[in-house]
Design an enzyme around this catalytic site. Structure first.
Site, PDB file in Angstrom:
ATOM      1  N   GLY A 152     113.440   7.450  30.220  1.00  0.00           N
ATOM      2  CA  GLY A 152     114.025   6.377  31.004  1.00  0.00           C
ATOM      3  C   GLY A 152     115.474   6.642  31.360  1.00  0.00           C
ATOM      4  N   GLU A 202     107.218   5.827  27.444  1.00  0.00           N
ATOM      5  CA  GLU A 202     107.884   6.008  26.149  1.00  0.00           C
ATOM      6  C   GLU A 202     108.346   4.681  25.560  1.00  0.00           C
ATOM      7  OE1 GLU A 202     109.557  10.590  26.082  1.00  0.00           O
ATOM      8  OE2 GLU A 202     110.974   8.987  26.509  1.00  0.00           O
ATOM      9  N   ALA A 253     105.085  25.121  41.125  1.00  0.00           N
ATOM     10  CA  ALA A 253     104.327  25.152  42.388  1.00  0.00           C
ATOM     11  C   ALA A 253     104.684  24.003  43.321  1.00  0.00           C
ATOM     12  CB  ALA A 253     102.831  25.144  42.103  1.00  0.00           C
ATOM     13  N   ALA A 261     113.758  17.494  31.249  1.00  0.00           N
ATOM     14  CA  ALA A 261     114.241  16.523  32.245  1.00  0.00           C
ATOM     15  C   ALA A 261     113.953  16.916  33.685  1.00  0.00           C
ATOM     16  CB  ALA A 261     115.730  16.241  32.091  1.00  0.00           C
ATOM     17  N   GLY A 317     111.037  16.848  35.279  1.00  0.00           N
ATOM     18  CA  GLY A 317     110.186  15.800  35.838  1.00  0.00           C
ATOM     19  C   GLY A 317     110.921  14.481  35.991  1.00  0.00           C
ATOM     20  N   ASP A 318     111.772  14.147  35.028  1.00  0.00           N
ATOM     21  CA  ASP A 318     112.537  12.902  35.103  1.00  0.00           C
ATOM     22  C   ASP A 318     113.537  12.936  36.252  1.00  0.00           C
ATOM     23  OD1 ASP A 318     111.191  12.004  32.849  1.00  0.00           O
ATOM     24  OD2 ASP A 318     112.721  12.779  31.481  1.00  0.00           O
ATOM     25  N   GLY A 359     119.755  21.370  28.549  1.00  0.00           N
ATOM     26  CA  GLY A 359     119.856  19.971  28.169  1.00  0.00           C
ATOM     27  C   GLY A 359     119.192  19.029  29.148  1.00  0.00           C
TER      28      GLY A 359
END
Length: 309
Positions: free
Chosen positions: A41, A140, A225, A250, A252-253, A289
């Site tokens: 988040g 999460e 990809a 991170a 994807g976030d 990180g």
């Protein structure tokens, strides 16, 4: 200015740098140990804020040094934290990141204060939720809290973005029915649909599964990809970018937050927003990180311009 509200987790990451994952019964030596602000988040909120969105957060931390640090970190990124609660009954969430020399990671979570986020806490923020352009959530934190946020959003006709991560099967139908855009990776998509992602036909079949649940827009992230998208009469693949990978934490976030910051509420610029998010994610994996690696809007736009030359 785009207004984005994130309902989600706040963690402190402990990053264990290792050559490779140990075999069963094997003991290996770390090559490095660092700590960084994180949590899916928090990562998504920072990514949205750094891409120019006015960002608000609903979540929980412990009444400990980690919680104080995380609240300050969010504020330092111009994120509104009035709805970030502080509890003395447990610790701030922790994530132990096993970072291999290849750049791939495996993560072990201690949810801590994240598990105390309730539907009542979210409902109390209804007036704030109703002022947003997008509501973003992941898995999460307790699903009941996300359902409450998405219910309020839908009543106010505010689009919702669900990142169904970490992967799980059998999400409540009322959560999926109030989701406007779902953004799983290949593993998460397979957990929900039972369809393994192997080619574009399987991506299309997965998207059809989600559409039949009432979700208008689907984006399946594909790692290096790129991503597959399906919305209305549009579908296709946004190719990934070839970059040196240092740490995929991170990535994807960053994609989710950057997408929320740039996507119009009617999804009319979906392809352009996905290209922007893909570039943001590509910059993230080149740094170590979670929060420290999330790029600013200027860097993303500069990289996009370079790629178009």
């Amino acid at each position: 200015m785009q207004r984005v509200l994130v309902v989600g987790s706040i963690n402190v990451d402990r990053i264990l740098q290792i050559p490779q994952l140990p075999l069963p019964g094997e003991t290996i030596k770390m090559t490095g140990l660092t700590s960084a602000a994180g949590g899916k988040g928090a990562n998504q909120a920072v990514a949205a804020a750094r891409s120019g969105a006015q960002t608000t957060f609903i979540g929980n931390v412990g009444a400990d040094a980690d919680g104080k640090m995380m609240r300050q970190t969010l504020q330092d990124n111009q994120i509104e934290i009035g709805a970030v609660g502080v509890t003395s009954s447990t610790v701030t969430g922790q994530a132990y990141v096993l970072l291999q020399a290849s750049g791939q990671n495996s993560i072990i979570i201690n949810s801590g204060a994240n598990d105390l986020l309730t539907a009542a806490t979210v409902t109390a923020q209804a007036a704030i939720i109703e002022k947003q352009h997008f509501i973003v959530a992941e898995l999460e934190t307790p699903v009941a809290a996300t359902i409450a946020a998405f219910r309020i959003a839908h009543q106010a006709r505010i689009p919702t973005i669900l990142n169904p991560a970490p992967a799980r099967a059998n999400l409540p139908a009322k959560l999926l029915a109030s989701t406007d855009l779902i953004v799983p990776n290949e593993t998460e998509s397979a957990s929900l649909t039972g369809i393994q992602i192997t080619d574009q036909a399987s991506m299309q079949a997965s998207a059809t599964f989600f559409h039949q649940l009432g979700i208008p827009a689907v984006v399946i992230t594909l790692g290096a990809a790129g991503c597959y998208y399906s919305y209305a009469d549009q579908q296709g693949i946004i190719p990934g970018l070839t970059v040196p990978v240092v740490d995929t934490t991170a990535a994807g976030d960053t994609f989710i937050g950057a997408l929320a910051a740039k996507l119009t509420p009617d999804f009319s610029n979906l392809v352009a927003a996905l290209q922007y998010a893909t570039q943001a994610s590509a910059l993230t994996v080149q740094q170590m990180g979670a929060l420290p690696s999330i790029p600013q809007q200027a860097a993303i736009l500069a990289a996009l311009a370079d790629n178009q030359k």
